[in-house]
Design an enzyme around this catalytic site. Structure first.
Site, mmCIF file in Angstrom:
data_model
loop_
_atom_site.group_PDB
_atom_site.id
_atom_site.type_symbol
_atom_site.label_atom_id
_atom_site.label_comp_id
_atom_site.label_asym_id
_atom_site.label_seq_id
_atom_site.Cartn_x
_atom_site.Cartn_y
_atom_site.Cartn_z
ATOM 1 N N ASN A 119 26.835 37.386 53.736
ATOM 2 C CA ASN A 119 27.713 38.229 52.919
ATOM 3 C C ASN A 119 27.429 38.057 51.444
ATOM 4 O O ASN A 119 27.002 36.991 50.993
ATOM 5 C CB ASN A 119 29.193 37.952 53.241
ATOM 6 C CG ASN A 119 29.809 36.921 52.305
ATOM 7 O OD1 ASN A 119 30.208 37.235 51.178
ATOM 8 N ND2 ASN A 119 29.845 35.674 52.754
ATOM 9 N N ASN A 131 36.667 27.081 42.998
ATOM 10 C CA ASN A 131 35.432 27.551 43.640
ATOM 11 C C ASN A 131 34.314 27.418 42.612
ATOM 12 O O ASN A 131 34.184 28.236 41.705
ATOM 13 C CB ASN A 131 35.614 29.003 44.113
ATOM 14 C CG ASN A 131 34.333 29.583 44.698
ATOM 15 O OD1 ASN A 131 33.310 28.896 44.767
ATOM 16 N ND2 ASN A 131 34.388 30.836 45.107
ATOM 17 N N CYS A 159 30.141 29.771 44.411
ATOM 18 C CA CYS A 159 29.840 31.069 45.032
ATOM 19 C C CYS A 159 28.365 31.416 44.813
ATOM 20 O O CYS A 159 27.921 31.519 43.674
ATOM 21 C CB CYS A 159 30.718 32.172 44.461
ATOM 22 S SG CYS A 159 30.354 33.754 45.250
ATOM 23 N N GLY A 186 36.464 29.943 59.373
ATOM 24 C CA GLY A 186 36.366 31.230 58.690
ATOM 25 C C GLY A 186 35.712 32.304 59.534
ATOM 26 O O GLY A 186 36.378 33.125 60.172
HETATM 27 C C1 LIG Z 1 33.278 37.335 53.965
HETATM 28 C C2 LIG Z 1 33.367 35.977 53.317
HETATM 29 C C3 LIG Z 1 33.970 35.852 52.064
HETATM 30 C C4 LIG Z 1 34.068 34.606 51.450
HETATM 31 N N1 LIG Z 1 34.701 34.501 50.242
HETATM 32 C C5 LIG Z 1 34.857 33.271 49.668
HETATM 33 C C6 LIG Z 1 35.569 33.124 48.449
HETATM 34 O O1 LIG Z 1 36.120 34.067 47.876
HETATM 35 N N2 LIG Z 1 35.667 31.876 47.920
HETATM 36 C C7 LIG Z 1 35.118 30.767 48.522
HETATM 37 O O2 LIG Z 1 35.246 29.651 47.986
HETATM 38 N N3 LIG Z 1 34.454 30.873 49.699
HETATM 39 C C8 LIG Z 1 34.315 32.102 50.271
HETATM 40 N N4 LIG Z 1 33.661 32.204 51.475
HETATM 41 C C9 LIG Z 1 33.131 30.981 52.128
HETATM 42 C C10 LIG Z 1 34.096 30.437 53.188
HETATM 43 O O3 LIG Z 1 35.318 30.045 52.600
HETATM 44 C C11 LIG Z 1 33.462 29.216 53.909
HETATM 45 O O4 LIG Z 1 33.224 28.205 52.954
HETATM 46 C C12 LIG Z 1 32.145 29.552 54.610
HETATM 47 O O5 LIG Z 1 32.175 30.861 55.139
HETATM 48 C C13 LIG Z 1 31.782 28.552 55.715
HETATM 49 O O6 LIG Z 1 32.738 28.546 56.748
HETATM 50 P P1 LIG Z 1 32.624 29.446 58.114
HETATM 51 O O7 LIG Z 1 31.230 29.284 58.648
HETATM 52 O O8 LIG Z 1 33.700 28.938 58.980
HETATM 53 O O9 LIG Z 1 32.873 30.880 57.682
HETATM 54 C C14 LIG Z 1 33.543 33.452 52.104
HETATM 55 C C15 LIG Z 1 32.935 33.589 53.372
HETATM 56 C C16 LIG Z 1 32.845 34.823 53.981
HETATM 57 C C17 LIG Z 1 32.195 34.927 55.346
#
Ligand SMILES: Cc1cc2nc3c(=O)[nH]c(=O)nc-3n(C[C@H](O)[C@H](O)[C@H](O)COP(=O)(O)O)c2cc1C
Length: 316
Positions: free
Chosen positions: A69, A126, A129, A266
Site C-alpha cells: 500500500n 509515526n 511511514c 492489521g
Molecule cells: C492500508 C494500510 C494503511 C496503514 N496506515 C498506517 C498509518 O497511517 N500509520 C502507521 O503508523 N501505520 C500504518 N500502517 C501500518 C500498520 O499499522 C502495520 O504497522 C503494518 O501493516 C504491519 O501489520 P500487519 O501486517 O498486521 O498489517 C498501514 C498499513 C496498511 C495495510
C-alpha cells in the site's frame, strides 16, 4: 477473557490484541467495530496537522504474500480525527492510541498539544511511514538522532505516555530503539510496513500502484517482524507492541515469545474479517490451555540470545 487480561503502561487491557494505525481507525465506527469485535486497544489512523487526501489510486493491491500500500497518509486532520476518538470514548472505555505523523519537531509538538486536549490514552509517533518519500524523504526512524530529538521534545509536553513507531527498513534497529528509550519513549511499536516494494502490471507495462512503490504488510512480513521485535526486546526495558503479518493465534503467541507485550493485527482484518480479533483471542486461549499457561505472563519469552552481539551492547 480472564486469561488474556493484561496491563499496558498502567492501563487495564482486556486482550493483548491491538488495532494498528491505518486499518479501520479513520472513524468512530471503525474504532468501535474493532473494539466490540475483541481488540483490547485501538489505534487511530495517523493524523497530520491538516487533512490529506493521500495518493491517487490505486493505493493498495494484494499479492500472494500479503498487501502493498501507498495510501499517502490520507486522513481528516488532527481536529476531526480527535473528534472521532472522543466520540468513541463516550461509548467504549477501551484504551485508544492516537497516532500522529509529522516531519518536523515543531509539527510533532503542535500535534501533541492537540492530543493533550483529547480523550486519547496513548500518543503514538509515526516516525516510519515509507510511502511519502516523494514528499518528505527518508522516514525519521532511519536516524537515531532525529528519533531522539523528536521524542525528547514531545516528552516534555505530552500528558500521555509516548509510543514510538519504528521502521523495519533499517540495519540498526537496536541502536534506534535504544535511542528512543533513552529519549523518553514509554513504549515502542514495530513494525511499520516493509519496503518499499513494487508490483508490476505486465499488460500495461507499469507499476500497479500510482505511487509506483508501497509498503508491504501481511504474512510475508511476519518473519521480519519476529526478528526485529526479538532484537529490540533483547536490549530495551520498555514494552513493545509487536505487529507484522499476525493472522492467527499461533502468530500472536510467537510474537509474544519474541518479546511483544501487545500484538497488532492489521492486514489480517482483510483475510478473516473484523471477527479476526475474537478468533485470535480464542485461538490464543486454546494454545494457552494446552500448554498450561494461566495468563499472558506465563507465556515464556525467547532467551535474549543476541544481546552480547548486537549494537545495543555497544550503546549501553
Ligand atoms: C492500508 C494500510 C494503511 C496503514 N496506515 C498506517 C498509518 O497511517 N500509520 C502507521 O503508523 N501505520 C500504518 N500502517 C501500518 C500498520 O499499522 C502495520 O504497522 C503494518 O501493516 C504491519 O501489520 P500487519 O501486517 O498486521 O498489517 C498501514 C498499513 C496498511 C495495510
Amino acid at each position: 477473557m480472564e486469561m488474556l487480561r493484561t496491563e499496558f503502561l498502567g492501563k487495564k487491557v482486556s486482550s493483548p490484541l491491538v488495532l494498528p494505525a491505518g486499518v479501520m481507525g479513520m472513524s468512530f465506527s471503525g474504532l468501535h467495530f474493532s473494539a466490540i469485535s475483541g481488540a483490547g486497544v485501538v489505534t487511530s489512523k495517523s493524523l497530520t496537522l491538516n487533512s490529506r487526501t493521500g495518493h491517487k489510486g490505486p493505493v493498495i493491491a494484494e499479492f500472494e504474500g500479503g498487501f502493498i500500500n501507498a495510501m499517502g497518509l490520507c486522513n481528516p486532520g488532527i481536529e476531526e480525527g480527535l473528534a472521532e476518538i472522543n466520540e468513541f470514548k463516550k461509548v467504549c472505555d477501551k484504551p485508544v492510541i492516537v497516532s500522529v505523523f509529522a516531519t518536523s519537531t515543531d509539527d510533532f509538538i503542535k500535534l501533541t498539544k492537540y492530543v493533550n486536549t483529547s480523550k486519547g490514552d496513548f500518543l503514538e509517533l509515526n516516525l516510519s511511514c515509507p510511502n511519502v518519500f516523494d514528499e518528505f524523504g527518508i522516514p525519521l526512524a532511519a536516524s537515531k538522532e532525529k528519533v531522539a530529538e523528536i521524542i525528547a521534545s514531545v516528552k516534555k509536553i505530552s500528558k500521555l505516555p509516548i509510543i514510538a513507531k519504528l521502521s523495519p527498513n533499517v540495519y540498526n534497529i537496536s541502536e534506534i530503539a535504544l535511542s528512543a528509550e533513552k529519549a523518553g519513549a514509554d513504549a515502542l511499536c514495530l513494525i511499520n510496513t516493509v519496503g518499499p516494494g513494487m508490483l508490476i502490471d505486465k499488460k500495461m507495462v507499469k507499476p500497479i500502484l500510482s505511487n509506483r512503490t508501497g509498503g508491504l504488510s501481511g504474512p510475508c512480513v511476519k518473519p521480519i517482524a519476529l526478528r526485529l521485535v526479538h532484537e529490540v526486546y533483547s536490549c530495551v526495558n520498555i514494552p513493545i507492541i509487536g505487529m507484522g503479518g499476525i493472522t492467527y493465534g499461533d502468530d500472536a503467541i510467537e510474537i509474544i515469545m519474541a518479546g511483544a507485550t501487545l500484538v497488532g493485527v492489521g492486514t489480517a482484518v482483510h483475510y478473516r474479517g473484523i471477527e479476526v480479533f475474537s478468533k485470535i483471542n480464542e485461538e490464543m486461549k486454546i494454545f494457552m490451555k494446552e500448554e498450561n499457561y494461566a495468563n499472558l505472563n506465563e507465556i515464556p519469552k525467547l532467551e535474549k540470545l543476541w544481546t552480547k552481539d548486537s549494537h545495543c551492547q555497544l550503546q549501553k
